[in-house]
Design an enzyme around this catalytic site. Structure first.
Site, mmCIF file in Angstrom:
data_model
loop_
_atom_site.group_PDB
_atom_site.id
_atom_site.type_symbol
_atom_site.label_atom_id
_atom_site.label_comp_id
_atom_site.label_asym_id
_atom_site.label_seq_id
_atom_site.Cartn_x
_atom_site.Cartn_y
_atom_site.Cartn_z
ATOM 1 N N LYS A 25 0.837 -1.215 0.000
ATOM 2 C CA LYS A 25 0.000 0.000 0.000
ATOM 3 C C LYS A 25 0.869 1.260 0.000
ATOM 4 O O LYS A 25 2.084 1.187 0.231
ATOM 5 C CB LYS A 25 -0.919 -0.011 1.226
ATOM 6 C CG LYS A 25 -0.179 0.013 2.560
ATOM 7 C CD LYS A 25 -1.114 -0.289 3.728
ATOM 8 C CE LYS A 25 -0.352 -0.331 5.038
ATOM 9 N NZ LYS A 25 -1.188 -0.783 6.168
ATOM 10 N N ARG A 48 -10.441 -0.165 15.015
ATOM 11 C CA ARG A 48 -10.317 0.628 13.791
ATOM 12 C C ARG A 48 -11.359 0.128 12.787
ATOM 13 O O ARG A 48 -12.299 0.844 12.471
ATOM 14 C CB ARG A 48 -8.886 0.500 13.257
ATOM 15 C CG ARG A 48 -8.526 1.511 12.226
ATOM 16 C CD ARG A 48 -7.037 1.478 11.909
ATOM 17 N NE ARG A 48 -6.611 0.284 11.200
ATOM 18 C CZ ARG A 48 -5.388 0.102 10.692
ATOM 19 N NH1 ARG A 48 -4.469 1.052 10.870
ATOM 20 N NH2 ARG A 48 -5.050 -0.994 10.046
ATOM 21 N N TYR A 70 14.435 31.356 3.339
ATOM 22 C CA TYR A 70 13.251 32.079 3.798
ATOM 23 C C TYR A 70 13.372 32.469 5.261
ATOM 24 O O TYR A 70 13.952 31.738 6.063
ATOM 25 C CB TYR A 70 12.002 31.213 3.625
ATOM 26 C CG TYR A 70 11.582 31.029 2.179
ATOM 27 C CD1 TYR A 70 11.428 32.128 1.324
ATOM 28 C CD2 TYR A 70 11.329 29.766 1.667
ATOM 29 C CE1 TYR A 70 11.030 31.967 0.000
ATOM 30 C CE2 TYR A 70 10.914 29.590 0.349
ATOM 31 C CZ TYR A 70 10.773 30.684 -0.479
ATOM 32 O OH TYR A 70 10.373 30.521 -1.768
ATOM 33 N N MET A 72 9.926 24.438 -0.108
ATOM 34 C CA MET A 72 9.050 23.456 -0.735
ATOM 35 C C MET A 72 9.822 22.544 -1.684
ATOM 36 O O MET A 72 9.612 21.332 -1.717
ATOM 37 C CB MET A 72 7.930 24.163 -1.510
ATOM 38 C CG MET A 72 6.894 23.185 -2.043
ATOM 39 S SD MET A 72 5.656 23.957 -3.092
ATOM 40 C CE MET A 72 4.785 24.982 -1.921
#
Ligand code: PLP
Length: 366
Positions: A37, A134, A262, A311
């Site tokens: 997954k 769950r 930044y 980013m």
């Protein structure tokens, strides 16, 4: 062609080694389900599945579209979808995906579709909740679940399973023993009342390592395939599968008092060489690694991340490292580095790995 410079290399040999490691911990007849997954824990689920296809009995993904991607890539191994959603059930049929039915609502919805499509013995999986709280039926549902499947020729219980909540923590052994006990009871009930025998499975990676006696017919291995056991000793026996690399895009020489990045978060206390690397928080580098908390390897030496993680980029201090633009940068290439990054980011290797974004180019190395 799109020439990516930031690349996640997936090590097929390491993957195979890890699979073998778990195999030799298990009974010969115990089946292995490989959990692929979340893009194979942040790598490339399709490539991993292609590589493991002949070596495991089952694959599991969390969501239907992850299973669809495997089928579209030609994977033919049975695929268990751990958390299917009702609107996707119809789609599962066309891709031969096998749903986990975890409550009556989804079981009824799937039965309706099975009837409409005149299916018989379509393999489904039943999940019981034994303490994780769950997903799953509860113990008290057993009679009703048995009655439901006694009367359905459309569906067949291919497997019945549960999931441990705290299998990695031996201080919680009592809780896990309770889960194993409850699951054993559920297994017995189904063996007694069904005229066929499903595959029973309970253990994830740390379950296999700590409670191998509860391996039943199959185990579901995720993080272990990708190199992580319960503790550093166990992890050492495994090999690292995820290697994240980049290059130096540019090097700046800055003077005392000049700042980097930044918010001017890094202020040079002396003349400093700063290398810019094309990987940032959008690629999965936590901002918590910024400001001298994390580092990368350049020419086998640690270069601290300075200033804030951007980013798309990080800047690292290479004042003491002999390097040039275009040189290779290792973000991580060992479980120890991944663990360190996870620790600094106050998380666990699962999140560090699965956080590697889709933008990072993946290369599978046989
Ligand atoms: C993700 C998952 C696994 C794999 O767990 P690991 O700790 O990575 O081995 C097994 N079973 C279920 C139900 C899961 O959701």
């Amino acid at each position: 062609m799109n020439h990516h410079v930031t690349v996640l290399e997936i090590d097929g040999k390491a993957l195979e080694h890890n699979l073998e490691y778990f195999k030799q911990k298990l009974h010969q007849e115990t089946k292995i389900l490989a959990v692929v997954k979340a893009f194979g824990y942040g790598s490339d689920g399709v490539q991993i599945a292609k590589f493991l296809e002949k070596k495991v009995a089952y694959f599991a993904v969390a969501y239907t579209h992850e299973g669809v991607a495997l089928r579209e890539a030609g994977i033919q191994t049975p695929i268990l979808v751990l958390h299917p959603q009702i609107p996707n059930l119809e789609l599962m049929l066309s891709y031969c995906l096998e749903p986990n039915l975890y409550h009556f609502k989804i079981a009824n919805a799937f039965l309706k579709i099975a009837k409409e499509n005149s299916l018989s013995d379509y393999p489904i999986h039943l999940k019981f909740n034994t303490g994780l709280n769950r997903l799953g039926f509860s113990e008290s549902d057993i009679p009703e679940v048995l009655a439901f499947f006694k009367n359905t020729k459309q569906l067949k219980i291919q497997s019945l399973f549960s999931h441990l909540a705290v299998s990695e923590d031996l201080e919680e052994q009592k809780f896990t023993e309770n889960q194993i006990g409850l699951f054993t009871h559920i297994v017995e009930e189904f063996k007694k009342h069904l005229d066929y025998t499903p595959i029973f499975h309970l253990l994830n990676t740390s379950g296999v390592l700590n409670y191998p006696r509860a391996q039943f017919d199959m185990v579901r291995i995720g993080i272990g395939l990708y190199g992580f056991g319960n503790d550093p000793i166990e992890t050492k026996q495994l090999k690292n599968t995820h290697n994240l690399k980049s290059i130096i895009s540019q090097i700046h020489s800055i003077e005392l008092g000049q700042t980097v990045g930044y918010n001017r978060a890094f202020v040079a206390k002396k003349k400093t060489l700063v290398a810019t690397i094309p990987i940032g928080h959008a690629d999965g580098i936590s901002r918590k690694l910024g400001n001298q908390k994390g580092n990368v390897l350049i020419q086998n030496q640690k270069a601290k991340i300075i200033g804030n993680v951007c980013m798309d980029m990080i800047m690292v201090d290479v004042t003491k490292i002999e390097c040039t633009e275009g040189d290779e940068v290792t973000v991580f290439n060992s479980q120890q580095m991944i663990q360190e990054i996870a620790d600094i980011a106050t998380t666990i290797p699962y999140e560090t790995l699965t956080g590697i974004s889709q933008r990072v180019h993946k290369i599978f190395k046989q």
